[in-house]
Write a protein that holds these residues in place. Sequence first.
Motif, PDB file in Angstrom:
ATOM      1  N   VAL A 148      43.304  21.142  62.373  1.00 50.65           N
ATOM      2  CA  VAL A 148      42.996  21.868  61.139  1.00 50.65           C
ATOM      3  C   VAL A 148      44.274  22.502  60.597  1.00 50.65           C
ATOM      4  O   VAL A 148      45.113  23.010  61.357  1.00 50.65           O
ATOM      5  N   LYS A 149      44.410  22.492  59.284  1.00 47.87           N
ATOM      6  CA  LYS A 149      45.536  23.145  58.617  1.00 47.87           C
ATOM      7  C   LYS A 149      44.990  24.222  57.695  1.00 47.87           C
ATOM      8  O   LYS A 149      44.149  23.950  56.839  1.00 47.87           O
ATOM      9  N   GLY A 151      46.317  27.292  55.075  1.00 46.85           N
ATOM     10  CA  GLY A 151      47.490  27.757  54.347  1.00 46.85           C
ATOM     11  C   GLY A 151      47.763  29.237  54.524  1.00 46.85           C
ATOM     12  O   GLY A 151      47.167  29.913  55.371  1.00 46.85           O
ATOM     13  N   GLY A 152      48.646  29.760  53.699  1.00 49.80           N
ATOM     14  CA  GLY A 152      49.018  31.164  53.770  1.00 49.80           C
ATOM     15  C   GLY A 152      48.082  32.062  52.986  1.00 49.80           C
ATOM     16  O   GLY A 152      47.442  31.641  52.026  1.00 49.80           O
ATOM     17  N   ASN A 153      47.983  33.319  53.424  1.00 54.45           N
ATOM     18  CA  ASN A 153      47.187  34.345  52.742  1.00 54.45           C
ATOM     19  C   ASN A 153      45.711  33.954  52.595  1.00 54.45           C
ATOM     20  O   ASN A 153      45.047  34.323  51.629  1.00 54.45           O
ATOM     21  N   THR A 154      45.222  33.198  53.555  1.00 54.94           N
ATOM     22  CA  THR A 154      43.813  32.802  53.569  1.00 54.94           C
ATOM     23  C   THR A 154      43.068  33.643  54.599  1.00 54.94           C
ATOM     24  O   THR A 154      43.606  33.965  55.664  1.00 54.94           O
ATOM     25  N   ILE A 155      41.831  34.005  54.275  1.00 51.06           N
ATOM     26  CA  ILE A 155      41.015  34.821  55.176  1.00 51.06           C
ATOM     27  C   ILE A 155      39.817  34.014  55.646  1.00 51.06           C
ATOM     28  O   ILE A 155      39.043  33.496  54.832  1.00 51.06           O
ATOM     29  N   VAL A 156      39.669  33.919  56.973  1.00 49.82           N
ATOM     30  CA  VAL A 156      38.517  33.269  57.593  1.00 49.82           C
ATOM     31  C   VAL A 156      37.713  34.372  58.271  1.00 49.82           C
ATOM     32  O   VAL A 156      38.146  34.945  59.270  1.00 49.82           O
ATOM     33  N   TYR A 157      36.553  34.688  57.727  1.00 50.72           N
ATOM     34  CA  TYR A 157      35.774  35.830  58.191  1.00 50.72           C
ATOM     35  C   TYR A 157      34.986  35.500  59.471  1.00 50.72           C
ATOM     36  O   TYR A 157      34.938  34.346  59.904  1.00 50.72           O
ATOM     37  N   PRO A 158      34.366  36.520  60.098  1.00 49.18           N
ATOM     38  CA  PRO A 158      33.755  36.318  61.419  1.00 49.18           C
ATOM     39  C   PRO A 158      32.717  35.193  61.452  1.00 49.18           C
ATOM     40  O   PRO A 158      31.917  35.041  60.538  1.00 49.18           O
ATOM     41  N   GLY A 159      32.760  34.441  62.533  1.00 47.17           N
ATOM     42  CA  GLY A 159      31.744  33.434  62.779  1.00 47.17           C
ATOM     43  C   GLY A 159      31.900  32.134  62.026  1.00 47.17           C
ATOM     44  O   GLY A 159      31.039  31.250  62.110  1.00 47.17           O
ATOM     45  N   ILE A 168      42.526  23.606  54.679  1.00 50.04           N
ATOM     46  CA  ILE A 168      42.217  24.767  53.835  1.00 50.04           C
ATOM     47  C   ILE A 168      43.513  25.220  53.183  1.00 50.04           C
ATOM     48  O   ILE A 168      44.526  25.389  53.849  1.00 50.04           O
ATOM     49  N   GLY A 169      43.490  25.455  51.872  1.00 50.14           N
ATOM     50  CA  GLY A 169      44.701  25.793  51.140  1.00 50.14           C
ATOM     51  C   GLY A 169      45.111  27.252  51.250  1.00 50.14           C
ATOM     52  O   GLY A 169      44.645  28.008  52.107  1.00 50.14           O
ATOM     53  N   ILE A 205      38.580  18.874  52.408  1.00 50.08           N
ATOM     54  CA  ILE A 205      39.801  19.464  51.863  1.00 50.08           C
ATOM     55  C   ILE A 205      39.398  20.561  50.880  1.00 50.08           C
ATOM     56  O   ILE A 205      38.674  20.307  49.910  1.00 50.08           O
ATOM     57  N   ILE A 206      39.836  21.770  51.158  1.00 54.07           N
ATOM     58  CA  ILE A 206      39.617  22.900  50.257  1.00 54.07           C
ATOM     59  C   ILE A 206      40.975  23.306  49.706  1.00 54.07           C
ATOM     60  O   ILE A 206      41.868  23.696  50.452  1.00 54.07           O
ATOM     61  N   GLU A 207      41.138  23.204  48.402  1.00 54.52           N
ATOM     62  CA  GLU A 207      42.425  23.489  47.784  1.00 54.52           C
ATOM     63  C   GLU A 207      42.640  24.997  47.621  1.00 54.52           C
ATOM     64  O   GLU A 207      41.835  25.805  48.077  1.00 54.52           O
ATOM     65  N   ASP A 208      43.717  25.392  46.948  1.00 57.50           N
ATOM     66  CA  ASP A 208      44.114  26.798  46.855  1.00 57.50           C
ATOM     67  C   ASP A 208      43.130  27.633  46.032  1.00 57.50           C
ATOM     68  O   ASP A 208      42.463  27.136  45.116  1.00 57.50           O
ATOM     69  N   ASN A 209      43.067  28.923  46.366  1.00 58.26           N
ATOM     70  CA  ASN A 209      42.326  29.923  45.591  1.00 58.26           C
ATOM     71  C   ASN A 209      40.828  29.619  45.488  1.00 58.26           C
ATOM     72  O   ASN A 209      40.200  29.865  44.460  1.00 58.26           O
ATOM     73  N   VAL A 210      40.281  29.089  46.563  1.00 57.04           N
ATOM     74  CA  VAL A 210      38.842  28.805  46.618  1.00 57.04           C
ATOM     75  C   VAL A 210      38.151  29.896  47.429  1.00 57.04           C
ATOM     76  O   VAL A 210      38.668  30.354  48.447  1.00 57.04           O
TER      77      VAL A 210
END
Length: 342
Positions: A148-149, A151-159, A168-169, A205-210
């Motif tokens: 998995v890739k 990107g920067g400044n991305t937040i993956v919340y609990p669970g 993920i962008g 693929i999830i691009e930026d700012n999603v």
Amino acid sequence: MDFKIKNLAKIFDGKIIGDKELTISGVSSIENANEGDITFLSNKKYSKYLNDTKASAIVIDKSVSIPKSSKKTFLLVKNSYLTFALLLTEVNKKIGIEKIGIENPNFIHKSSKIQQNIYLGAFSYIGENVEIGNKSKIYPYSYIGNNVKIGGNTIVYPGVKIYDNCIIGDHCNIHANSVIGSDGFGFAPNSKNEYTMIPQIGNVIIEDNVSVGSNTVIDRATLDSTIIKKGTKLDNLIQIAHNVIIGENTVIAAQAGISGSTTIGNNNLIGGQVGIIGHLKMGDNVKFGAASKVIKSIKQNKTVFGYPSMEKNEFLKSYIIFKKLPEIQEKIKKLESLLKIK
């Protein structure tokens, strides 16, 4: 968290009517504000609160008339809703707790590459060959599969669960308990009416700012990729099936479902509980009324409602007739009685 309204006027290119030296100490809704708060008005339904609100300052559109008797301070801007959203973003940065560092226990495979200044919450799992960009945050109990890739400044919340090979962008938010990359719903029937699972070997693929809301599921492609393009916002409890492509800056409300291999254009607005069957193509700038059921492709710049969905004007005409059906039925019964038709 005090700040001057004159500084806000400079940032948002606004005009102050009232006290140019006013100090703001909080933000609130117009009906629940207190003295020292700043609020906003973008919906005319809330105009009744203009005189009664306790807020010291109000962000308002330049096109809205200000009550002459009001003693409030107003910040006139081009788009009050957007301005207030940007203001809340800055306030949230100040009041939020900046999480940095790696908590224990967790599992990080030795082959993974994690950039600086990230946050990795306890009980998270990072698989083989994972890449996580600078300043991203992975909250507790998240699963990040192999290759998995992120990107920067991305937040993956609990669970959150992100399956193997997904991408993920930058600047994305994946909210709690969402699943990215689960198997698409693909089964082949045989002569015995039994179903054989079709392996789903693609990715998401999830691009930026999603933004992906809580408990939303985006299935991996059978082959190739399921793609969510940049700027798109998904609400909670949405199902995106295998090989779907969602265009840029599209907004989808809760409980919508998009079946496999359908393509959604750019800048679509999809209301809650909308259902779209598979293998269709939606143009750009299409608006879908809540609970619409879409069974055919739609060209760009259309607005549709109903089940099955139809263009707005056609739907409204049909709805007028639908409301009169009981009345029409009574008239038919009377005519049948007069004609002695049984």
